[in-house]
Motif scaffolding. Structure first.
Motif, PDB file in Angstrom:
ATOM      1  N   ASN A  59       0.854  -1.199   0.000  1.00  0.00           N
ATOM      2  CA  ASN A  59       0.000   0.000   0.000  1.00  0.00           C
ATOM      3  C   ASN A  59       0.887   1.245   0.000  1.00  0.00           C
ATOM      4  O   ASN A  59       2.117   1.137   0.098  1.00  0.00           O
ATOM      5  CB  ASN A  59      -0.971   0.005   1.205  1.00  0.00           C
ATOM      6  CG  ASN A  59      -0.243  -0.145   2.526  1.00  0.00           C
ATOM      7  OD1 ASN A  59       0.610   0.668   2.866  1.00  0.00           O
ATOM      8  ND2 ASN A  59      -0.554  -1.207   3.271  1.00  0.00           N
ATOM      9  N   GLY A  60       0.245   2.409  -0.071  1.00  0.00           N
ATOM     10  CA  GLY A  60       1.006   3.657  -0.146  1.00  0.00           C
ATOM     11  C   GLY A  60       1.678   4.030   1.163  1.00  0.00           C
ATOM     12  O   GLY A  60       2.636   4.802   1.183  1.00  0.00           O
ATOM     13  N   LEU A  64       5.904   4.401   1.773  1.00  0.00           N
ATOM     14  CA  LEU A  64       6.655   5.447   2.486  1.00  0.00           C
ATOM     15  C   LEU A  64       7.637   4.822   3.486  1.00  0.00           C
ATOM     16  O   LEU A  64       8.780   5.265   3.614  1.00  0.00           O
ATOM     17  CB  LEU A  64       5.690   6.388   3.219  1.00  0.00           C
ATOM     18  CG  LEU A  64       4.916   7.345   2.316  1.00  0.00           C
ATOM     19  CD1 LEU A  64       3.707   7.933   3.048  1.00  0.00           C
ATOM     20  CD2 LEU A  64       5.819   8.468   1.817  1.00  0.00           C
ATOM     21  N   THR A  85      -2.025  16.939   4.734  1.00  0.00           N
ATOM     22  CA  THR A  85      -1.891  15.702   3.979  1.00  0.00           C
ATOM     23  C   THR A  85      -2.594  14.594   4.741  1.00  0.00           C
ATOM     24  O   THR A  85      -3.069  14.790   5.865  1.00  0.00           O
ATOM     25  CB  THR A  85      -0.398  15.358   3.765  1.00  0.00           C
ATOM     26  OG1 THR A  85      -0.278  14.073   3.122  1.00  0.00           O
ATOM     27  CG2 THR A  85       0.378  15.281   5.073  1.00  0.00           C
ATOM     28  N   PHE A  86      -2.640  13.408   4.124  1.00  0.00           N
ATOM     29  CA  PHE A  86      -3.174  12.235   4.808  1.00  0.00           C
ATOM     30  C   PHE A  86      -2.180  11.806   5.902  1.00  0.00           C
ATOM     31  O   PHE A  86      -0.973  12.039   5.786  1.00  0.00           O
ATOM     32  CB  PHE A  86      -3.375  11.112   3.777  1.00  0.00           C
ATOM     33  CG  PHE A  86      -4.011   9.878   4.338  1.00  0.00           C
ATOM     34  CD1 PHE A  86      -5.295   9.908   4.848  1.00  0.00           C
ATOM     35  CD2 PHE A  86      -3.324   8.676   4.340  1.00  0.00           C
ATOM     36  CE1 PHE A  86      -5.886   8.767   5.362  1.00  0.00           C
ATOM     37  CE2 PHE A  86      -3.903   7.522   4.845  1.00  0.00           C
ATOM     38  CZ  PHE A  86      -5.186   7.570   5.357  1.00  0.00           C
ATOM     39  N   GLN A 160      -1.313  10.342  -4.326  1.00  0.00           N
ATOM     40  CA  GLN A 160      -2.485  10.864  -5.042  1.00  0.00           C
ATOM     41  C   GLN A 160      -2.155  11.277  -6.469  1.00  0.00           C
ATOM     42  O   GLN A 160      -3.004  11.850  -7.143  1.00  0.00           O
ATOM     43  CB  GLN A 160      -3.032  12.095  -4.289  1.00  0.00           C
ATOM     44  CG  GLN A 160      -3.361  11.802  -2.831  1.00  0.00           C
ATOM     45  CD  GLN A 160      -3.961  13.001  -2.106  1.00  0.00           C
ATOM     46  OE1 GLN A 160      -4.207  14.051  -2.687  1.00  0.00           O
ATOM     47  NE2 GLN A 160      -4.192  12.839  -0.807  1.00  0.00           N
ATOM     48  N   SER A 181       0.157   5.169  -4.257  1.00  0.00           N
ATOM     49  CA  SER A 181      -0.843   4.264  -3.691  1.00  0.00           C
ATOM     50  C   SER A 181      -1.788   3.830  -4.805  1.00  0.00           C
ATOM     51  O   SER A 181      -2.143   4.636  -5.665  1.00  0.00           O
ATOM     52  CB  SER A 181      -1.646   5.005  -2.613  1.00  0.00           C
ATOM     53  OG  SER A 181      -2.832   4.285  -2.301  1.00  0.00           O
ATOM     54  N   GLY A 194      -2.815  -1.472  -2.352  1.00  0.00           N
ATOM     55  CA  GLY A 194      -1.656  -1.631  -3.234  1.00  0.00           C
ATOM     56  C   GLY A 194      -0.853  -0.351  -3.268  1.00  0.00           C
ATOM     57  O   GLY A 194      -1.364   0.729  -2.953  1.00  0.00           O
TER      58      GLY A 194
HETATM   59  C1  LIG Z   1      -0.975  11.660   0.603  1.00  0.00           C
HETATM   60  C2  LIG Z   1      -1.150  10.219   0.947  1.00  0.00           C
HETATM   61  N1  LIG Z   1      -0.110   9.523   1.428  1.00  0.00           N
HETATM   62  C3  LIG Z   1      -0.203   8.220   1.728  1.00  0.00           C
HETATM   63  C4  LIG Z   1      -1.384   7.544   1.564  1.00  0.00           C
HETATM   64  C5  LIG Z   1      -1.456   6.111   1.985  1.00  0.00           C
HETATM   65  O1  LIG Z   1      -1.811   5.239   0.980  1.00  0.00           O
HETATM   66  P1  LIG Z   1      -2.517   3.841   1.355  1.00  0.00           P
HETATM   67  O2  LIG Z   1      -3.904   4.134   1.775  1.00  0.00           O
HETATM   68  O3  LIG Z   1      -2.417   3.070   0.090  1.00  0.00           O
HETATM   69  O4  LIG Z   1      -1.714   3.252   2.437  1.00  0.00           O
HETATM   70  C6  LIG Z   1      -2.507   8.203   1.064  1.00  0.00           C
HETATM   71  C7  LIG Z   1      -3.785   7.506   0.898  1.00  0.00           C
HETATM   72  O5  LIG Z   1      -4.848   8.086   0.950  1.00  0.00           O
HETATM   73  C8  LIG Z   1      -2.391   9.587   0.746  1.00  0.00           C
HETATM   74  O6  LIG Z   1      -3.434  10.276   0.269  1.00  0.00           O
END
Ligand SMILES: Cc1ncc(COP(=O)(O)O)c(C=O)c1O
Length: 363
Positions: A59-60, A64, A85-86, A160, A181, A194
């Motif tokens: 996953n994203g 990281l 940010t997320f 994103q 992501s 993923g």
């Molecule tokens: C800016 C940002 N970083 C990281 C992520 C994490 O990705 P994932 O949900 O695939 O773990 C997201 C997911 O929304 C994101 O928007």
């Protein structure tokens, strides 16, 4: 008439025969873990982005983590990033026992303000993580110049923004390491979790491939502390089916964004894409003063909207140990109070856009 925010069902129906065939091929081979689709997808992602190495992962967020582990972040290191940010962007820094140092954002792009980065650098700073928020890269020329001057690594959180560009290069091909992501609602999404990391650095690529599989360099021999970070073969198969259509989908997202921009008037601030960049329009995000009222009225008209993000990271409870407080990052706080993301997908037609923009203007 119902308007869908991301419209994954229509997209699936459109590519169903390709997607189903790819999934069944994996089922027939039962090669669920690290099947050949993973290698195929990585080759295609590398060619799509221009990055020498594309390594898929779970996953994203883990992307990281892989990047931070590859550049060998140590407890107590400081990493500069945006508070708007997320959670994953800063959560992963903290998971490494490093410290997120937030820097406020630009009012127009919502991205980290490169002019404020130098003042945040200390002798503990090891890296900068710009986020290509809503699909548009940050000011990468300035960020890379600062990173070079202070010998810092740049990890681009491109969760994103898969396919977006800065000066003609994809943002997967701009950082020391870039991430993305494939969460289902992302511009290029699979049907579960993923992600991927990208780099032109052979050493980081080798290391991240090992870390993704528990740090393993040969079967049951472990060179690094790693993670269970593989992408499932079925998800790779789905992405292989969708990737050939992705450029076209991006064109359609651009059409929708342009149409919003050309139609919307009134007491709204519209998103700005800088001239040397492209956005993949993960979100079309406007600023409105009376957001709660607008959101409710649109909802009453069958128009879904979303708020990314209602609380900036420096004010999240989990980061309280870092002692950030209200007014530390005024532009991020202001954005959190007024942003509203409109439905965005490749399948919004003129009548949908008419309904959405009319409802918004009427409010
Ligand atoms: C800016 C940002 N970083 C990281 C992520 C994490 O990705 P994932 O949900 O695939 O773990 C997201 C997911 O929304 C994101 O928007």
């Amino acid at each position: 008439m119902k308007i869908d925010f991301a419209n994954l069902q229509v997209q699936y129906q459109k590519y169903k025969s390709d997607i189903d065939a790819r999934i069944h091929s994996v089922l027939n081979k039962s090669n669920y873990i690290m099947g050949e689709e993973i290698k195929q997808l990585e080759a295609e992602l590398s060619s799509f982005t221009g990055a020498n190495h594309a390594i898929t992962c779970s996953n994203g967020t883990d992307a990281l983590l892989l990047a931070l582990m590859a550049i060998d972040i140590q407890p107590g290191d400081e990493i500069i990033t945006t508070p708007f940010t997320f959670i994953s962007t800063a959560e992963t820094i903290t998971s490494m026992k490093a410290k997120p140092i937030f820097v406020d954002i630009e009012a127009d792009t919502f991205n980290i303000d490169a002019n404020l980065i130098e003042a945040a650098i200390t002798d503990k700073t090891k890296a900068i993580i710009p986020v290509s928020l809503f699909g548009q890269p940050a000011d990468m020329d300035s960020i890379k110049a600062i990173a070079d001057k202070y010998n810092l690594k740049v990890i681009i959180d491109g969760a994103q923004s898969f396919g977006s560009t800065f000066n003609g290069k994809t943002d997967s091909n701009l950082g020391d390491i870039s991430t993305t992501s494939f969460f289902p609602s992302k511009p290029l999404g699979c049907y579960g979790d993923g992600g991927a990391v990208f780099t032109n650095n052979d050493e980081y690529a080798e290391k991240m491939k090992m870390i993704r599989v528990h740090g393993q360099n040969k079967r049951y021999h472990y060179k690094y502390i790693g993670m269970g970070g593989r992408l499932d073969t079925i998800q790779a198969a789905i992405l292989l089916a969708k990737l050939p259509y992705y450029k076209k989908e991006l064109g359609e997202r651009e059409r929708v964004a342009k149409s919003y921009t050309n139609t919307l008037t009134g007491n709204l601030t519209l998103p700005i894409i800088k001239s040397n960049r492209t956005s993949v329009w993960a979100q079309y995000t406007v600023r409105v003063n009376n957001r709660d009222e607008v959101k409710k009225k649109l909802q009453d008209n069958g128009i879904p909207t979303a708020i990314y993000y209602p609380v900036p990271l420096h004010l999240q409870e989990c980061f309280q140990p870092f002692n950030y407080k209200i007014k530390d990052y005024p532009l991020a706080e202001e954005a959190s109070n007024c942003v509203l993301s409109l439905p965005m997908n490749a399948y919004l037609d003129d009548s949908d856009i008419f309904l959405i923009t009319k409802a918004l203007i009427d409010v």
